[in-house]
Design a protein around this motif. Sequence first.
Motif, short mmCIF file in Angstrom:
data_model
loop_
_atom_site.label_atom_id
_atom_site.label_comp_id
_atom_site.label_asym_id
_atom_site.label_seq_id
_atom_site.Cartn_x
_atom_site.Cartn_y
_atom_site.Cartn_z
N THR A 1 10.90 20.75 -13.59
CA THR A 1 9.81 19.82 -13.88
C THR A 1 8.49 20.59 -13.90
O THR A 1 8.27 21.45 -13.05
N PRO A 2 7.61 20.29 -14.84
CA PRO A 2 6.28 20.91 -14.83
C PRO A 2 5.38 20.22 -13.81
O PRO A 2 5.76 19.21 -13.22
N ARG A 3 4.20 20.75 -13.62
CA ARG A 3 3.19 20.01 -12.87
C ARG A 3 2.95 18.71 -13.64
O ARG A 3 2.81 18.71 -14.86
N GLY A 4 2.91 17.59 -12.92
CA GLY A 4 2.76 16.31 -13.59
C GLY A 4 4.08 15.75 -14.08
O GLY A 4 4.10 14.84 -14.91
N GLY A 5 5.20 16.27 -13.56
CA GLY A 5 6.50 15.76 -13.98
C GLY A 5 7.39 15.44 -12.79
O GLY A 5 7.15 15.89 -11.67
N GLN A 6 8.41 14.66 -13.03
CA GLN A 6 9.43 14.34 -12.04
C GLN A 6 10.71 14.02 -12.79
O GLN A 6 10.68 13.66 -13.97
N TYR A 7 11.86 14.14 -12.10
CA TYR A 7 13.11 13.81 -12.77
C TYR A 7 14.21 13.61 -11.75
O TYR A 7 14.12 14.10 -10.62
N GLN A 8 15.24 12.85 -12.17
CA GLN A 8 16.40 12.62 -11.32
C GLN A 8 17.64 13.24 -11.97
O GLN A 8 17.76 13.28 -13.19
N VAL A 9 18.55 13.71 -11.11
CA VAL A 9 19.77 14.34 -11.59
C VAL A 9 20.95 13.86 -10.74
O VAL A 9 20.83 13.74 -9.52
N VAL A 10 22.06 13.59 -11.40
CA VAL A 10 23.31 13.32 -10.69
C VAL A 10 24.24 14.49 -10.98
O VAL A 10 24.64 14.71 -12.13
N LEU A 11 24.56 15.28 -9.95
CA LEU A 11 25.36 16.48 -10.12
C LEU A 11 26.83 16.12 -10.37
O LEU A 11 27.23 14.96 -10.19
N PRO A 12 27.66 17.11 -10.76
CA PRO A 12 29.07 16.83 -11.07
C PRO A 12 29.85 16.19 -9.92
O PRO A 12 30.84 15.50 -10.16
N ASP A 13 29.42 16.42 -8.67
CA ASP A 13 30.11 15.83 -7.51
C ASP A 13 29.54 14.48 -7.11
O ASP A 13 29.89 13.94 -6.07
N GLN A 14 28.61 13.95 -7.92
CA GLN A 14 27.92 12.67 -7.69
C GLN A 14 26.80 12.76 -6.66
O GLN A 14 26.26 11.74 -6.23
N THR A 15 26.44 13.96 -6.26
CA THR A 15 25.25 14.13 -5.44
C THR A 15 24.01 13.77 -6.26
O THR A 15 23.89 14.18 -7.42
N LYS A 16 23.10 12.99 -5.65
CA LYS A 16 21.89 12.55 -6.35
C LYS A 16 20.70 13.42 -5.95
O LYS A 16 20.50 13.71 -4.77
N ILE A 17 19.94 13.81 -6.95
CA ILE A 17 18.81 14.72 -6.77
C ILE A 17 17.54 14.10 -7.34
O ILE A 17 17.57 13.52 -8.42
N TRP A 18 16.43 14.24 -6.61
CA TRP A 18 15.10 13.86 -7.12
C TRP A 18 14.24 15.12 -7.13
O TRP A 18 14.08 15.77 -6.09
N LEU A 19 13.69 15.47 -8.29
CA LEU A 19 12.80 16.63 -8.39
C LEU A 19 11.35 16.15 -8.44
O LEU A 19 10.99 15.33 -9.29
#
Length: 410
Positions: free
Chosen positions: A192-210
């Motif tokens: 994510t750049p400055r001024g950005g955010q994003y969510q990711v669900v990894l292959p094992d279903q772990t949830k990530i917030w950047l």
Amino acid sequence: MNIQEARTFVARFVQGNYTREEHLAFHEWVNGASMDHIEAIADEFAFLQKQVVLTGRPSMEWANSLESRIDSLKPASVVPMGRRRKLNAAIGWAAAVVVVLGAGLYFMLNKSGAEKAATEELATTGTKILPGSDKAVLTLADGRKVQLSSSSDGILAEEGGSVIRKINNSTLVYEQQVNATQQAEEYNTISTPRGGQYQVVLPDQTKIWLNAGSSIRFPVAFTGKERRVAITGEVYFEVAKNPNKPFKAVIATELTPDGVTKGRGEVEVVGTHFNIMAYKNEPVIQTTLLKGSVKVVSDKVSKVLKPGQQATIIDYPVATDQLTVQDISNAENLVAWKDGFFPGGSADVMMRQIARWYDVDLAYEGKVPEMKFEGQIPRTAGIESVLKILDANGIHTELDKTKRKIVVKQ
């Protein structure tokens, strides 16, 4: 001022149509009002809250003082539990009124209203300093880059036995195929750049917030004995439980297509909720645990955290054996960024959060203010609104829109 005048004032306040004299009179009235009158004002305020959301957070000192007034009532005036719960809610609302008005803060609109206000600010002033949004860059195993903010929802690619799908214009989901075969481990990176955010669900279903200015590198399919990822910046994890395949997050200096340039520490988990804050311009690395258990490793030292604890690696970016653990009472508040709020904190930490989210530079005139902001401010608010709130709380700034720069004044 009487109760009716107080109600009238609250209505005028919501409309932003009040004078300093009215504000002072209301402040004085609340400090001496009876519980019945405070409850009535709280009811009025709760009704108006359906239309606006105030950014001020109740002062704990003031709220505790008000609660003590309830506790000090004579036995004959003991408040029944049902009504007491209502009064406890009233404490929150009344405290919010006093803090917001006492500091001279303006009300903030709800999420959609705040976004509209920010857009109107752009139209009327010409500034391009808008709040951050859902945007990130996906770097595939072969080096190709995908701008997620301009990509449509749906399948973006298939790599290493996983289907990569974008959903809700804000989340990337990796779907590991059961019968897929993988010759060699392939890695993706999301930044994510400055001024950005994003969510990711990894292959094992772990949830990530950047958070803004952050990144994560991970295999597109977890086929080994452990689930190992590497991160920079600030990342919140909700790790899918799998005792047979531990999850490890390496805190890196920088991520490249070939891997981690240098590790600053490591967090080992099985299944848990935790946050890592490891920006280069922060003096420490902090791992905050909300649920489960994690082991934080720094060089030859390791510590196991319990929920409500925070580990700090000192002297970052030169990671040493100085790893400390402390209990914290506001773990949820520290990760409020993933729910759309600046979590507050010391003036210097707060200003760096704002600079990353609005993608502006930061400078100080004189010493860094030794102040702490206790409230939560919506990240959807326009930058000028945020700075007005900080100014009302004693953190004074000057915004240069042309240079995209905030100067913090002593």
